[in-house]
Design a protein around this motif. Structure first.
Motif, PDB file in Angstrom:
ATOM      1  N   PRO A 121       0.802  -1.230   0.000  1.00 56.64           N
ATOM      2  CA  PRO A 121       0.000   0.000   0.000  1.00 56.64           C
ATOM      3  C   PRO A 121       0.832   1.276   0.000  1.00 56.64           C
ATOM      4  O   PRO A 121       0.390   2.305  -0.514  1.00 56.64           O
ATOM      5  N   ALA A 122       2.054   1.213   0.559  1.00 60.04           N
ATOM      6  CA  ALA A 122       2.913   2.395   0.605  1.00 60.04           C
ATOM      7  C   ALA A 122       3.495   2.741  -0.762  1.00 60.04           C
ATOM      8  O   ALA A 122       3.932   3.873  -0.991  1.00 60.04           O
ATOM      9  N   LYS A 123       3.481   1.792  -1.691  1.00 60.44           N
ATOM     10  CA  LYS A 123       4.100   2.004  -2.995  1.00 60.44           C
ATOM     11  C   LYS A 123       3.153   1.793  -4.169  1.00 60.44           C
ATOM     12  O   LYS A 123       3.452   2.200  -5.294  1.00 60.44           O
ATOM     13  N   SER A 124       2.017   1.170  -3.938  1.00 60.20           N
ATOM     14  CA  SER A 124       1.137   0.772  -5.034  1.00 60.20           C
ATOM     15  C   SER A 124       0.545   1.962  -5.774  1.00 60.20           C
ATOM     16  O   SER A 124       0.135   2.958  -5.174  1.00 60.20           O
ATOM     17  N   GLU A 125       0.468   1.815  -7.086  1.00 59.49           N
ATOM     18  CA  GLU A 125      -0.159   2.862  -7.908  1.00 59.49           C
ATOM     19  C   GLU A 125      -1.670   2.907  -7.683  1.00 59.49           C
ATOM     20  O   GLU A 125      -2.327   3.888  -8.038  1.00 59.49           O
ATOM     21  N   LYS A 126      -2.226   1.863  -7.085  1.00 64.27           N
ATOM     22  CA  LYS A 126      -3.663   1.829  -6.795  1.00 64.27           C
ATOM     23  C   LYS A 126      -4.043   2.678  -5.580  1.00 64.27           C
ATOM     24  O   LYS A 126      -5.207   3.051  -5.413  1.00 64.27           O
ATOM     25  N   THR A 127      -3.074   2.953  -4.708  1.00 61.47           N
ATOM     26  CA  THR A 127      -3.373   3.600  -3.437  1.00 61.47           C
ATOM     27  C   THR A 127      -4.057   4.947  -3.632  1.00 61.47           C
ATOM     28  O   THR A 127      -5.033   5.273  -2.948  1.00 61.47           O
ATOM     29  N   GLY A 128      -3.585   5.741  -4.583  1.00 60.38           N
ATOM     30  CA  GLY A 128      -4.181   7.055  -4.833  1.00 60.38           C
ATOM     31  C   GLY A 128      -5.626   6.950  -5.281  1.00 60.38           C
ATOM     32  O   GLY A 128      -6.497   7.702  -4.811  1.00 60.38           O
ATOM     33  N   THR A 129      -5.902   6.003  -6.167  1.00 62.81           N
ATOM     34  CA  THR A 129      -7.272   5.796  -6.657  1.00 62.81           C
ATOM     35  C   THR A 129      -8.191   5.362  -5.527  1.00 62.81           C
ATOM     36  O   THR A 129      -9.312   5.845  -5.391  1.00 62.81           O
ATOM     37  N   TYR A 130      -7.688   4.441  -4.705  1.00 63.49           N
ATOM     38  CA  TYR A 130      -8.483   3.963  -3.584  1.00 63.49           C
ATOM     39  C   TYR A 130      -8.733   5.084  -2.565  1.00 63.49           C
ATOM     40  O   TYR A 130      -9.820   5.177  -1.987  1.00 63.49           O
ATOM     41  N   ALA A 131      -7.710   5.927  -2.355  1.00 64.95           N
ATOM     42  CA  ALA A 131      -7.854   7.032  -1.400  1.00 64.95           C
ATOM     43  C   ALA A 131      -8.936   8.009  -1.859  1.00 64.95           C
ATOM     44  O   ALA A 131      -9.733   8.501  -1.050  1.00 64.95           O
ATOM     45  N   LYS A 132      -8.994   8.265  -3.155  1.00 66.08           N
ATOM     46  CA  LYS A 132     -10.031   9.158  -3.691  1.00 66.08           C
ATOM     47  C   LYS A 132     -11.417   8.558  -3.486  1.00 66.08           C
ATOM     48  O   LYS A 132     -12.371   9.256  -3.134  1.00 66.08           O
ATOM     49  N   GLU A 133     -11.531   7.263  -3.719  1.00 64.06           N
ATOM     50  CA  GLU A 133     -12.812   6.589  -3.526  1.00 64.06           C
ATOM     51  C   GLU A 133     -13.221   6.634  -2.058  1.00 64.06           C
ATOM     52  O   GLU A 133     -14.392   6.883  -1.735  1.00 64.06           O
ATOM     53  N   PHE A 134     -12.261   6.409  -1.160  1.00 56.36           N
ATOM     54  CA  PHE A 134     -12.562   6.436   0.273  1.00 56.36           C
ATOM     55  C   PHE A 134     -12.982   7.843   0.705  1.00 56.36           C
ATOM     56  O   PHE A 134     -13.917   8.003   1.499  1.00 56.36           O
TER      57      PHE A 134
END
Length: 333
Positions: free
Chosen positions: A71-84
């Motif tokens: 999660p600290a490096k994944s490119e998905k983290t930003g997308t998931y953070a926006k959804e959250f």
């Protein structure tokens, strides 16, 4: 019926992606190697990739081909953070808070399920039930028509003298401390559906009490009676009866004596306990005194499958719960 073999065979018939947020934990790694080798599910491990690979090497297991997300490096983290943020901004969550929250693998894993990048999640070897329920309720939420998330244990009775070929479901043994009559009715309905759709059982649900069909008077008995009435009003197609004492629910002779007009008494394969104390005590007594295998707790009521483990679980327990989660995911497509 070999319940666990059936679950594994069903899981293999339609492979699902299951995320394990505790990817750095050794029991999860051992389980992951087995799951991958037996093709029970397609796994995603969460954690530091170097740590995970080094631990797997020390354990002498292969996790080659298993996806790892940090999660600290994944490119998905930003997308998931926006959804959250979009999901929780009305509750005061800022974009900065959302970005920080998504570094938690429990929240990252739950967002994976929410966004369809995984079909289910299994956690609990390290984290508590509360750690799983919070993101689950905030992000995935309950299934349509379901008002409460609850849990059940699959109890495998060794001599097969009770339940359906020795298989029984006990609910709720892990989530709701003192359900009211509406919640108790919802738990009964959810567990009946689980018995039918997941376990391929013909559910016969006994709602337990220290009274059978009015033999005792007490507010705790009244709660169960009202819950039975509400469950039957909502789902008249399901065999949900009570209130029943445990012996009347399980033993044919006693059931006929105490509740002669019942279609469930003496033949119950689903037991719904009146509160968490009774449920937790009940499953552990059966597990220890009868030598039953207790699989769970498995969650029910979420829109998508998110399941808990006991922190004392074995790697084999994790394999079993992943298989069940995969079958749940097949049923929630």
């Amino acid at each position: 019926m070999d319940f666990l073999k059936t679950m594994k065979d069903l899981a293999k018939s339609d492979i699902q992606r299951i995320v394990l947020p505790e990817g750095e934990e050794e029991r999860n790694l051992v389980a992951a190697a087995t799951i991958h080798a037996e093709k029970i599910a397609e796994l995603i491990l969460l954690g530091n990739e170097e740590v995970i690979k080094e631990k797997a090497k020390k354990l002498g297991i292969s996790i080659e081909g298993i996806e790892i997300h940090d999660p600290a490096k994944s490119e998905k983290t930003g997308t998931y953070a926006k959804e959250f943020y979009e999901l929780r901004k009305a509750k005061g969550v800022t974009e900065e808070m959302a970005a920080k929250t998504l570094l938690d693998p429990m929240y990252y894993g739950t967002l994976m399920v929410k966004m369809g990048d995984a079909q289910g999640m299994v956690s609990g070897a390290v984290h508590t039930t509360g750690d799983l329920l919070r993101p689950g309720l905030q992000i995935v939420k309950t299934a349509p028509g379901i008002s409460v998330v609850s849990s059940f244990f699959v109890m495998l009775i060794p001599n097969k003298s009770y339940g359906q070929d020795g298989t029984m479901l006990f609910a709720d043994c892990a989530v709701n401390p003192n359900p009211n009559e509406d919640e108790l009715a919802a738990i009964a309905i959810s567990t009946a559906e689980t018995a039918k759709n997941l376990c391929r059982m013909d559910p016969k649900v006994a709602m337990l009490s220290f009274s059978t069909m009015g033999s005792a008077k007490h507010e705790n008995v009244t709660k169960v009676q009202n819950a039975v009435k509400k469950a039957n009003e909502q789902r008249p197609d399901l065999a949900i009866e009570g209130e029943l004492q445990a012996d009347a629910a399980l033993v044919e002779k006693v059931g006929k004596q105490k509740a002669p007009n019942s279609k469930v008494a003496g033949e119950a394969n689903v037991l719904v306990f009146p509160d968490l104390q009774a449920g937790n005590i009940g499953y552990k007594l059966v597990q220890r005194l009868a030598g039953a295998e207790a699989i769970g707790p498995i969650c029910q009521g979420f829109a998508k499958p998110i399941n808990d483990l006991s922190r004392g679980c074995s790697s084999e327990d994790i394999v079993n719960v992943v298989a069940i989660t995969a079958v749940q995911a097949q049923n929630t497509k």
